[in-house]
Motif scaffolding. Structure first.
Motif, PDB file in Angstrom:
ATOM      1  N   UNK A  70       8.490 -12.326  -0.248  1.00  0.00           N
ATOM      2  CA  UNK A  70       9.235 -11.119  -0.604  1.00  0.00           C
ATOM      3  C   UNK A  70      10.151 -10.734   0.543  1.00  0.00           C
ATOM      4  N   UNK A  71      11.398 -10.434   0.233  1.00  0.00           N
ATOM      5  CA  UNK A  71      12.323  -9.860   1.195  1.00  0.00           C
ATOM      6  C   UNK A  71      12.813  -8.534   0.618  1.00  0.00           C
ATOM      7  N   UNK A 116      15.000  -5.740   7.467  1.00  0.00           N
ATOM      8  CA  UNK A 116      14.475  -6.400   6.270  1.00  0.00           C
ATOM      9  C   UNK A 116      12.994  -6.676   6.435  1.00  0.00           C
ATOM     10  N   UNK A 117      12.242  -6.252   5.453  1.00  0.00           N
ATOM     11  CA  UNK A 117      10.806  -6.509   5.398  1.00  0.00           C
ATOM     12  C   UNK A 117      10.579  -7.843   4.701  1.00  0.00           C
ATOM     13  N   UNK A 118       9.829  -8.739   5.347  1.00  0.00           N
ATOM     14  CA  UNK A 118       9.530 -10.042   4.753  1.00  0.00           C
ATOM     15  C   UNK A 118       8.027 -10.275   4.769  1.00  0.00           C
ATOM     16  N   UNK A 119       7.482 -10.564   3.607  1.00  0.00           N
ATOM     17  CA  UNK A 119       6.062 -10.853   3.469  1.00  0.00           C
ATOM     18  C   UNK A 119       5.883 -12.150   2.697  1.00  0.00           C
ATOM     19  N   UNK A 120       4.884 -12.929   3.102  1.00  0.00           N
ATOM     20  CA  UNK A 120       4.594 -14.189   2.439  1.00  0.00           C
ATOM     21  C   UNK A 120       3.207 -14.138   1.823  1.00  0.00           C
ATOM     22  N   UNK A 121       3.094 -14.682   0.639  1.00  0.00           N
ATOM     23  CA  UNK A 121       1.812 -14.798  -0.048  1.00  0.00           C
ATOM     24  C   UNK A 121       1.439 -16.277  -0.112  1.00  0.00           C
ATOM     25  N   UNK A 122       0.323 -16.622   0.484  1.00  0.00           N
ATOM     26  CA  UNK A 122      -0.167 -17.999   0.448  1.00  0.00           C
ATOM     27  C   UNK A 122      -1.247 -18.107  -0.621  1.00  0.00           C
ATOM     28  N   UNK A 154       2.807 -16.064 -13.535  1.00  0.00           N
ATOM     29  CA  UNK A 154       3.753 -15.272 -12.771  1.00  0.00           C
ATOM     30  C   UNK A 154       3.091 -14.892 -11.453  1.00  0.00           C
ATOM     31  N   UNK A 155       3.936 -14.788 -10.420  1.00  0.00           N
ATOM     32  CA  UNK A 155       3.458 -14.461  -9.085  1.00  0.00           C
ATOM     33  C   UNK A 155       4.215 -13.217  -8.633  1.00  0.00           C
ATOM     34  N   UNK A 156       3.469 -12.139  -8.525  1.00  0.00           N
ATOM     35  CA  UNK A 156       4.054 -10.812  -8.397  1.00  0.00           C
ATOM     36  C   UNK A 156       3.920 -10.209  -6.996  1.00  0.00           C
ATOM     37  N   UNK A 157       4.832  -9.286  -6.719  1.00  0.00           N
ATOM     38  CA  UNK A 157       4.689  -8.390  -5.575  1.00  0.00           C
ATOM     39  C   UNK A 157       4.594  -6.957  -6.103  1.00  0.00           C
ATOM     40  N   UNK A 158       3.614  -6.248  -5.591  1.00  0.00           N
ATOM     41  CA  UNK A 158       3.334  -4.874  -5.997  1.00  0.00           C
ATOM     42  C   UNK A 158       3.067  -4.070  -4.738  1.00  0.00           C
ATOM     43  N   UNK A 159       3.431  -2.808  -4.739  1.00  0.00           N
ATOM     44  CA  UNK A 159       3.155  -1.984  -3.567  1.00  0.00           C
ATOM     45  C   UNK A 159       2.570  -0.641  -3.978  1.00  0.00           C
TER      46      UNK A 159
END
Length: 122
Positions: free
Chosen positions: A82-83, A17-23, A35-40
């Protein structure tokens, strides 16, 4: 001025599992109506919206990733996470977080982090 910073491992093994945190600094993630998004963005490919969490804590996911994606938040730390489970080398990409006033693919972004490269490899 709101600033976002991604953090997390740069290398993840397949099936993990990939886990990323946005501070977030300079503003609260509970401020209406953001809104608080994750984009790749995989190497050599276009951006892909993955999902978002809004100011109230409601989550939104890309249908193609919904079964593997979870987004949560810690309001005490002003962070959202994000997980992405069961990763494969195809999940190798630059991942970045972003603030917006609408969400979904193609939604204009107010502010984004610099991004972090995550490589999926054994």
């Amino acid at each position: 001025q709101v600033q976002l910073q991604e953090s997390g491992p740069g290398l993840v093994e397949p099936s993990q599992t990939l886990s990323l945190t946005c501070t977030v600094s300079g503003g609260s993630i509970t401020t209406a109506y953001y809104f608080w998004n994750w984009i790749r963005q995989p190497p050599g490919k276009g951006q892909e919206w993955m999902g978002a969490i809004d100011y109230s804590g409601r989550t939104y996911y890309s249908p193609s990733l919904k079964s593997r994606t979870s987004i949560s938040r810690d309001t005490s730390k002003n962070q959202f996470t994000l997980h992405l489970s069961s990763v494969t080398p195809e999940d190798t990409a630059v991942y970045f977080c972003a603030k917006s006033r609408a969400t979904g693919p193609g939604a204009p972004l107010d502010t984004r982090g610099q991004g972090t490269l995550v490589t999926v490899s054994s």
